[in-house]
Write an enzyme that holds these catalytic residues in place. Sequence first.
Site, PDB file in Angstrom:
ATOM      1  N   ASP A 253       0.863  -1.181   0.000  1.00 57.63           N
ATOM      2  CA  ASP A 253       0.000   0.000   0.000  1.00 57.63           C
ATOM      3  C   ASP A 253       0.898   1.229   0.000  1.00 57.63           C
ATOM      4  O   ASP A 253       2.053   1.158  -0.443  1.00 57.63           O
ATOM      5  CB  ASP A 253      -0.885  -0.048   1.257  1.00 57.63           C
ATOM      6  CG  ASP A 253      -2.207   0.670   1.068  1.00 57.63           C
ATOM      7  OD1 ASP A 253      -2.189   1.901   0.948  1.00 57.63           O
ATOM      8  OD2 ASP A 253      -3.253  -0.002   1.047  1.00 57.63           O
TER       9      ASP A 253
ATOM     10  N   HIS B  55      -3.655   6.098   3.701  1.00 60.40           N
ATOM     11  CA  HIS B  55      -4.314   4.854   3.306  1.00 60.40           C
ATOM     12  C   HIS B  55      -3.626   3.636   3.910  1.00 60.40           C
ATOM     13  O   HIS B  55      -4.262   2.773   4.534  1.00 60.40           O
ATOM     14  CB  HIS B  55      -4.335   4.759   1.782  1.00 60.40           C
ATOM     15  CG  HIS B  55      -5.244   3.704   1.249  1.00 60.40           C
ATOM     16  ND1 HIS B  55      -4.806   2.434   0.943  1.00 60.40           N
ATOM     17  CD2 HIS B  55      -6.566   3.723   0.973  1.00 60.40           C
ATOM     18  CE1 HIS B  55      -5.827   1.722   0.490  1.00 60.40           C
ATOM     19  NE2 HIS B  55      -6.899   2.473   0.493  1.00 60.40           N
TER      20      HIS B  55
ATOM     21  N   SER C  62     -11.313  -1.529   0.019  1.00 59.90           N
ATOM     22  CA  SER C  62      -9.995  -1.619   0.636  1.00 59.90           C
ATOM     23  C   SER C  62     -10.120  -1.906   2.126  1.00 59.90           C
ATOM     24  O   SER C  62      -9.358  -2.696   2.691  1.00 59.90           O
ATOM     25  CB  SER C  62      -9.219  -0.314   0.439  1.00 59.90           C
ATOM     26  OG  SER C  62      -8.754  -0.190  -0.870  1.00 59.90           O
TER      27      SER C  62
END
Length: 407
Positions: free
Chosen positions: A74, A109, A283
Amino acid sequence: MLSRAHRLRAVAAASASLLLTGMPFAPAAAADVTRAPAVLDDVRDAQRWVLDALNAEKAWQVTRGAGVTVAVVDSAVDAGVPELRGKVVAGPDLRDDAYDGRPPPLGVHGTAMASLIAGSGRDGGLTGLAPEAAVLSIPVLNDRPEYRLVEPDNGVGPPVETPLSRALRYATDNGARVISMSLGGYGPLRADRQAVAYALERGVVLVAAVGNDGDSRAAERYGTSFWSFPAGFAGVIGVAAVDRLGKHAAFSSDNLSVLVGAPGVAVPAAKAGGGYILIEGSSVSTALVAGVAALIKAKYPQLRPELVARALSTTTRGAPAGRYDEKIGFGVVDAAAALARAGELTRYRSGVPVREGLHFGGGATVAEPERPGPDPLRLWVYGAGIVLGLAGFGVGVVVLTRRSERR
């Protein structure tokens, strides 16, 4: 619910930036919708519905994920947030081919995903699905998408490596038993497919987001969403998002890459730099299921990836009519039930030994045929033929020699 114009989008892609691979559509298949940072008086209370939906606390009576490393492929994870302190190992920065030596920027994120997987709950903070697991952070993207054109792989010559393919091999070779990929792109690249096979062959469980195109114009027009990869590769556990009621979230992509569903709407997560945000997207669901997979691998480390997938998909809650559909797959993951089924599957054997001498029917067995061997008659015939041939050849040589001498 905030309007789309006021939502912050944290876009995940299958490379250091989202790649345009000659497709007629932009590969932003795993764009997550992150709400504005929220002040949560009690994050434990805010995440209660998520843990209840996944039956997490019952699963924790068996294991909390100790001894398992989950690779978070990520943006870079902030190892300084309280929930992740002392739990994160930084992998190489694979966002681009060129490495300038500078550490990657900490990602909102990636940090959020890591907290959902392995948040320790320290000091009343957020608790991940595998609170005693470790995290291997492998940066392959930035929080903000950067579009660049790359040549598609035409299948001739060696495959063109990608940040994702390198990340999968690195994670596999450095102790990760589960790889969480809250990212995706529309192009199924050969290097990524081979790296997926490399990880699966070595017993690593792969979990990926199916994408957030469920409410796109294309999905409404065609009645299904474009496939996102790596979730679309065989052997990868594709995860869709559901809401508090266990229903398919409208934004979550729907196609046959969906194996299971998990909470993905207004889920609290740790924020890079401290604090919490509410985040939604496939996600989020992927990170939660990766945490459940870590619980299974902690208890049953030798269980093959395909059996982990079976344990997850055969013990779900809220299974759709007909047992499967393209929106939530086989249903919403139940961590405790999946752990129990995994224990049953450890007794699974690929083959059953057969005792010698068994045969169909109750009569006497037929005598075994004689083993093939040399035929004496044929040997004599062949031998005589060779002798006669050599004799004839010798006679011919003698005759020709005498004639030449007379001349």
